[in-house]
Design a protein around this motif. Structure first.
Motif, PDB file in Angstrom:
ATOM      1  N   LEU A  44       0.747  -1.561   0.403  1.00  0.00           N
ATOM      2  CA  LEU A  44      -0.211  -0.213   0.021  1.00  0.00           C
ATOM      3  C   LEU A  44       1.349   1.242   0.223  1.00  0.00           C
ATOM      4  CD1 LEU A  44      -2.804  -0.714   2.527  1.00  0.00           C
ATOM      5  CD2 LEU A  44      -3.263  -0.780   0.323  1.00  0.00           C
ATOM      6  N   THR A  46       0.657   5.516  -1.084  1.00  0.00           N
ATOM      7  CA  THR A  46      -0.197   6.512  -1.599  1.00  0.00           C
ATOM      8  C   THR A  46       0.007   7.781  -3.355  1.00  0.00           C
ATOM      9  OG1 THR A  46       1.020   8.098  -0.265  1.00  0.00           O
ATOM     10  CG2 THR A  46      -1.025   7.021   0.478  1.00  0.00           C
ATOM     11  N   LEU A  55      -5.111   5.881  -1.620  1.00  0.00           N
ATOM     12  CA  LEU A  55      -4.267   4.498  -1.921  1.00  0.00           C
ATOM     13  C   LEU A  55      -3.789   4.173  -3.370  1.00  0.00           C
ATOM     14  CD1 LEU A  55      -6.063   3.334   1.094  1.00  0.00           C
ATOM     15  CD2 LEU A  55      -3.844   4.768   1.825  1.00  0.00           C
ATOM     16  N   ASN A  95       3.813  -1.447   3.176  1.00  0.00           N
ATOM     17  CA  ASN A  95       2.878   0.075   3.550  1.00  0.00           C
ATOM     18  C   ASN A  95       4.242   1.102   3.069  1.00  0.00           C
ATOM     19  OD1 ASN A  95       3.343   1.108   6.101  1.00  0.00           O
ATOM     20  ND2 ASN A  95       2.392  -1.058   6.689  1.00  0.00           N
ATOM     21  N   VAL A  98       1.208   5.275   4.314  1.00  0.00           N
ATOM     22  CA  VAL A  98      -0.230   5.434   4.983  1.00  0.00           C
ATOM     23  C   VAL A  98       0.364   4.952   6.021  1.00  0.00           C
ATOM     24  CG1 VAL A  98      -0.499   4.244   2.513  1.00  0.00           C
ATOM     25  CG2 VAL A  98      -0.275   3.004   4.592  1.00  0.00           C
ATOM     26  N   MET A 102      -3.878   1.397  10.065  1.00  0.00           N
ATOM     27  CA  MET A 102      -4.993   0.775   9.622  1.00  0.00           C
ATOM     28  C   MET A 102      -4.673   0.246   8.718  1.00  0.00           C
ATOM     29  SD  MET A 102      -5.813   4.633   8.956  1.00  0.00           S
ATOM     30  CE  MET A 102      -6.427   5.934   9.766  1.00  0.00           C
ATOM     31  N   VAL A 103      -3.481  -0.768   8.627  1.00  0.00           N
ATOM     32  CA  VAL A 103      -3.287  -1.878   7.806  1.00  0.00           C
ATOM     33  C   VAL A 103      -3.596  -2.689   8.113  1.00  0.00           C
ATOM     34  CG1 VAL A 103      -1.898  -3.035   5.386  1.00  0.00           C
ATOM     35  CG2 VAL A 103      -1.223  -0.397   6.725  1.00  0.00           C
ATOM     36  N   THR A 116      -7.072  -5.069   3.553  1.00  0.00           N
ATOM     37  CA  THR A 116      -7.807  -3.654   4.146  1.00  0.00           C
ATOM     38  C   THR A 116      -7.041  -2.355   4.224  1.00  0.00           C
ATOM     39  OG1 THR A 116      -8.271  -4.704   6.613  1.00  0.00           O
ATOM     40  CG2 THR A 116      -9.949  -5.625   5.214  1.00  0.00           C
ATOM     41  N   TYR A 117      -8.022  -1.709   4.767  1.00  0.00           N
ATOM     42  CA  TYR A 117      -7.743  -0.181   5.462  1.00  0.00           C
ATOM     43  C   TYR A 117      -8.718   0.726   5.542  1.00  0.00           C
ATOM     44  CZ  TYR A 117      -4.823   4.092   5.607  1.00  0.00           C
ATOM     45  OH  TYR A 117      -3.489   5.103   5.881  1.00  0.00           O
ATOM     46  N   HIS A 118      -8.207   1.135   7.223  1.00  0.00           N
ATOM     47  CA  HIS A 118      -9.082   1.153   8.194  1.00  0.00           C
ATOM     48  C   HIS A 118     -10.508   0.942   8.236  1.00  0.00           C
ATOM     49  CE1 HIS A 118     -10.959   4.863  10.090  1.00  0.00           C
ATOM     50  NE2 HIS A 118     -11.325   5.553   9.419  1.00  0.00           N
ATOM     51  N   GLY A 153      -8.031   6.694   4.821  1.00  0.00           N
ATOM     52  CA  GLY A 153      -8.913   5.648   4.729  1.00  0.00           C
ATOM     53  C   GLY A 153     -10.427   5.726   4.631  1.00  0.00           C
TER      54      GLY A 153
END
Length: 179
Positions: A44, A46, A55, A95, A98, A102-103, A116-118, A153
């Motif tokens: 992940l 940005t 993302l 990542n 990010v 949250m990952v 998943t994220y957030h 997120g």
């Protein structure tokens, strides 16, 4: 004989999909991709797009969330997953840029693991042909709306990012996403 039946059943399924997708508010023509893989490089990052910092996966492809998903559980399988490939992984995604806390990942009913994220399962869009494309933003298909995922997120919800700061220096407040 069974092969002919299978081909006919597939044609009926594609026709049903076309009818179901024709009600999109953007009148999107959505068809399964003609190649590619649904497995990302499990990273992940940005990237800057017309929607601001969003993302992207390890290949630079924009990542989306689906409002029909419940928590970390995906509702996108079969034809949906061929058009909106889950960002799949076999381990913890690397990542950069990010918020690491949250990952996460979630188990899918097809026995794969999705990034998943957030708390949102992440997907790419088969009709984003190159890094930076955001062609899936705001599409209404498969029981929900697809949104580009911002670096925070949350969904960006179709508003292109401002190119210059607002003279007022403040936002609109609220923060409710209504999905």
């Amino acid at each position: 004989m069974n092969r002919v039946f299978a081909i006919a059943a597939g044609a009926v399924a594609v026709a049903a999909l076309a009818v179901g997708c024709s009600s999109s508010t953007k009148n999107a023509v959505v068809s399964p991709p003609t190649g590619g893989s649904s497995t990302s490089s499990a990273a992940l990052h940005t990237a800057s797009t017309k929607y601001g910092q969003v993302l992207v996966d390890g290949s630079g492809r924009t990542l989306y969330l689906l409002t029909a998903d419940t928590g970390t559980k995906s509702t996108c399988y079969s034809t949906c997953a061929s058009i909106w490939p889950p960002d799949a992984t076999t381990g913890i995604p690397s990542n950069s840029g990010v918020t690491a806390s949250m990952v996460g990942t979630t188990a899918r009913t097809d026995h794969t693991t999705q990034v998943t994220y957030h708390g949102h399962p992440l997907y790419t869009f088969a009709h984003d042909s190159k890094a930076g494309d955001v062609n899936g933003e705001g599409l209404k298909t498969f029981g929900g709306t697809w949104y580009v995922v911002g670096a925070d997120g949350n969904p960006v919800m179709g508003a292109p990012a401002a190119t210059t700061p607002s003279p007022s220096g403040g936002g609109s407040g609220g923060g409710g996403y209504g999905y």
